[in-house]
Motif scaffolding. Sequence first.
Motif, PDB file in Angstrom:
ATOM      1  N   ALA A   1     -12.745  28.057 -43.419  1.00  0.00           N
ATOM      2  CA  ALA A   1     -13.911  27.519 -44.119  1.00  0.00           C
ATOM      3  C   ALA A   1     -13.855  27.845 -45.605  1.00  0.00           C
ATOM      4  N   LEU A   2     -13.434  29.067 -45.926  1.00  0.00           N
ATOM      5  CA  LEU A   2     -13.346  29.479 -47.332  1.00  0.00           C
ATOM      6  C   LEU A   2     -12.332  28.627 -48.079  1.00  0.00           C
ATOM      7  N   VAL A   3     -11.159  28.447 -47.471  1.00  0.00           N
ATOM      8  CA  VAL A   3     -10.100  27.673 -48.106  1.00  0.00           C
ATOM      9  C   VAL A   3     -10.494  26.199 -48.228  1.00  0.00           C
ATOM     10  N   ALA A   4     -11.069  25.648 -47.150  1.00  0.00           N
ATOM     11  CA  ALA A   4     -11.444  24.237 -47.165  1.00  0.00           C
ATOM     12  C   ALA A   4     -12.532  23.955 -48.193  1.00  0.00           C
ATOM     13  N   GLY A   5     -13.541  24.825 -48.249  1.00  0.00           N
ATOM     14  CA  GLY A   5     -14.615  24.638 -49.212  1.00  0.00           C
ATOM     15  C   GLY A   5     -14.121  24.747 -50.641  1.00  0.00           C
ATOM     16  N   ARG A   6     -13.268  25.716 -50.885  1.00  0.00           N
ATOM     17  CA  ARG A   6     -12.711  25.881 -52.225  1.00  0.00           C
ATOM     18  C   ARG A   6     -11.854  24.676 -52.596  1.00  0.00           C
ATOM     19  N   GLY A   7     -11.086  24.169 -51.610  1.00  0.00           N
ATOM     20  CA  GLY A   7     -10.246  23.008 -51.871  1.00  0.00           C
ATOM     21  C   GLY A   7     -11.054  21.782 -52.257  1.00  0.00           C
ATOM     22  N   MET A   8     -12.181  21.574 -51.589  1.00  0.00           N
ATOM     23  CA  MET A   8     -13.013  20.427 -51.916  1.00  0.00           C
ATOM     24  C   MET A   8     -13.634  20.566 -53.303  1.00  0.00           C
ATOM     25  N   ARG A   9     -14.061  21.778 -53.635  1.00  0.00           N
ATOM     26  CA  ARG A   9     -14.700  21.983 -54.937  1.00  0.00           C
ATOM     27  C   ARG A   9     -13.722  21.882 -56.096  1.00  0.00           C
ATOM     28  N   ARG A  10     -12.493  22.336 -55.897  1.00  0.00           N
ATOM     29  CA  ARG A  10     -11.544  22.436 -57.003  1.00  0.00           C
ATOM     30  C   ARG A  10     -10.543  21.288 -57.071  1.00  0.00           C
ATOM     31  N   ALA A  11     -10.611  20.375 -56.126  1.00  0.00           N
ATOM     32  CA  ALA A  11      -9.629  19.289 -56.080  1.00  0.00           C
ATOM     33  C   ALA A  11      -9.706  18.433 -57.351  1.00  0.00           C
ATOM     34  N   ARG A  12      -8.537  18.120 -57.900  1.00  0.00           N
ATOM     35  CA  ARG A  12      -8.466  17.185 -59.009  1.00  0.00           C
ATOM     36  C   ARG A  12      -8.496  15.773 -58.445  1.00  0.00           C
ATOM     37  N   ARG A  13      -9.443  14.993 -58.896  1.00  0.00           N
ATOM     38  CA  ARG A  13      -9.639  13.659 -58.334  1.00  0.00           C
ATOM     39  C   ARG A  13      -9.381  12.598 -59.396  1.00  0.00           C
ATOM     40  N   GLU A  14      -8.331  11.840 -59.187  1.00  0.00           N
ATOM     41  CA  GLU A  14      -7.961  10.793 -60.135  1.00  0.00           C
ATOM     42  C   GLU A  14      -8.986   9.665 -60.088  1.00  0.00           C
ATOM     43  N   LYS A  15      -9.357   9.171 -61.255  1.00  0.00           N
ATOM     44  CA  LYS A  15     -10.315   8.075 -61.333  1.00  0.00           C
ATOM     45  C   LYS A  15      -9.580   6.742 -61.242  1.00  0.00           C
ATOM     46  N   ILE A  16     -10.014   5.926 -60.304  1.00  0.00           N
ATOM     47  CA  ILE A  16      -9.381   4.655 -59.995  1.00  0.00           C
ATOM     48  C   ILE A  16     -10.134   3.512 -60.682  1.00  0.00           C
ATOM     49  N   GLU A  17      -9.395   2.470 -61.058  1.00  0.00           N
ATOM     50  CA  GLU A  17      -9.997   1.339 -61.767  1.00  0.00           C
ATOM     51  C   GLU A  17     -10.670   0.355 -60.813  1.00  0.00           C
ATOM     52  N   ALA A  18     -11.364   0.880 -59.834  1.00  0.00           N
ATOM     53  CA  ALA A  18     -12.142   0.047 -58.904  1.00  0.00           C
ATOM     54  C   ALA A  18     -13.109   0.969 -58.173  1.00  0.00           C
ATOM     55  N   PRO A  19     -14.211   0.433 -57.683  1.00  0.00           N
ATOM     56  CA  PRO A  19     -15.140   1.258 -56.907  1.00  0.00           C
ATOM     57  C   PRO A  19     -14.471   1.758 -55.628  1.00  0.00           C
ATOM     58  N   VAL A  20     -14.771   3.006 -55.248  1.00  0.00           N
ATOM     59  CA  VAL A  20     -14.189   3.610 -54.051  1.00  0.00           C
ATOM     60  C   VAL A  20     -15.306   4.067 -53.115  1.00  0.00           C
ATOM     61  N   LEU A  21     -15.344   3.464 -51.936  1.00  0.00           N
ATOM     62  CA  LEU A  21     -16.283   3.842 -50.880  1.00  0.00           C
ATOM     63  C   LEU A  21     -15.493   4.548 -49.790  1.00  0.00           C
ATOM     64  N   CYS A  22     -15.836   5.799 -49.503  1.00  0.00           N
ATOM     65  CA  CYS A  22     -15.143   6.573 -48.479  1.00  0.00           C
ATOM     66  C   CYS A  22     -15.976   6.606 -47.206  1.00  0.00           C
TER      67      CYS A  22
END
Length: 341
Positions: A28-49
């Motif tokens: 849980a510690l690793v997963a939570g930290r990974g989500m918070r610190r992840a570098r997220r590239e901005k895409i030239e289109a809307p992204v719905l997950c």
Amino acid sequence: MASEAPPFWWEEPDWKVLALSPLSAVYALVAGRGMRRARREKIEAPVLCIGNFTVGGTGKTPVAIALAQQAKRMQLKPGFLSRGHGGSFAEPHVVDAYHDAAKHVGDEPLLLAEHAPVAVTPNRAAGARLLIEKHGCDFLIMDDGFQSAHIHIDYALIVVDARYGVGNGRVIPGGPLRAKIVDQLVFTSGLLKIGEGTAADAVVRQAARAGRPIFEAHTEPSSKTGLAGKRFLAFAGIGHPDKFFDTVRAAGGEVVLSKPFPDHHFYAEDELAELAATAHAEGLGLITTAKDAARLRHGASKDFLDRLEVLEIDTVFELDHVPERIIEETLDAWRQRKLRG
């Protein structure tokens, strides 16, 4: 229970959960930290997950298809991003629904590809560029990848199964959660509860307290024609096979025998031969899911496929305007992102 998951994940916490709690805490510690610190590239289109909180199937793929259909009605050109469970392509690959095999691209991408272009790759940024530049897609729907994708998500719709909820509420390996709910809610835009049941009520209340909108939907057979009065040997290799068996019954079919397999299971020749022989001996028809049928296209004999009935399902939102609202909010978030640079 989910076929690949330990049964205790979907039961009240017991001694096994207690024994695994130190490992769950680390995960849980690793997963939570990974989500918070992840570098997220901005895409030239809307992204719905379209994601989920847990390991295992919650019905994300039919939801993704329903939202792609809505996007088309809004004059958008959607494309899907998928990792492709079990896929083998090293570079981003656009799925050919009629020629690609599930062992190369995964089963879910084959279903998605019947509705819009699908890029299969662990590198979703590269897949997004391929869909935008080569296929003219202007609206991207990411099937899963909520916890791990390294692209900016404009709207994250989290699907929760009302029948199973989040299991025992513990993080892997003590339970099915991919990270603590509180950590995942930070990145959640909306919650979609699918089906009937009370198992998801606690997480729905938690999401509501966090100010996240709650939507509801159910699944229903695409067509009930031909099942009424028929007797079947039903088999399925999905996250919750018992849901499929119940859907066959709801569509009017009688499930005389049922055979569950692990999620994303690739059937061996002897397994298919046994299914066919058993059905023949008992005077039963064979029926399975659309996902299983996608895996069988290049792995089963023509005779087996000719005997097989496939029950396809649709996601139906309880309020008709919800799909349009989700897409509009995704577009609004993308426009705000573009203005901020």
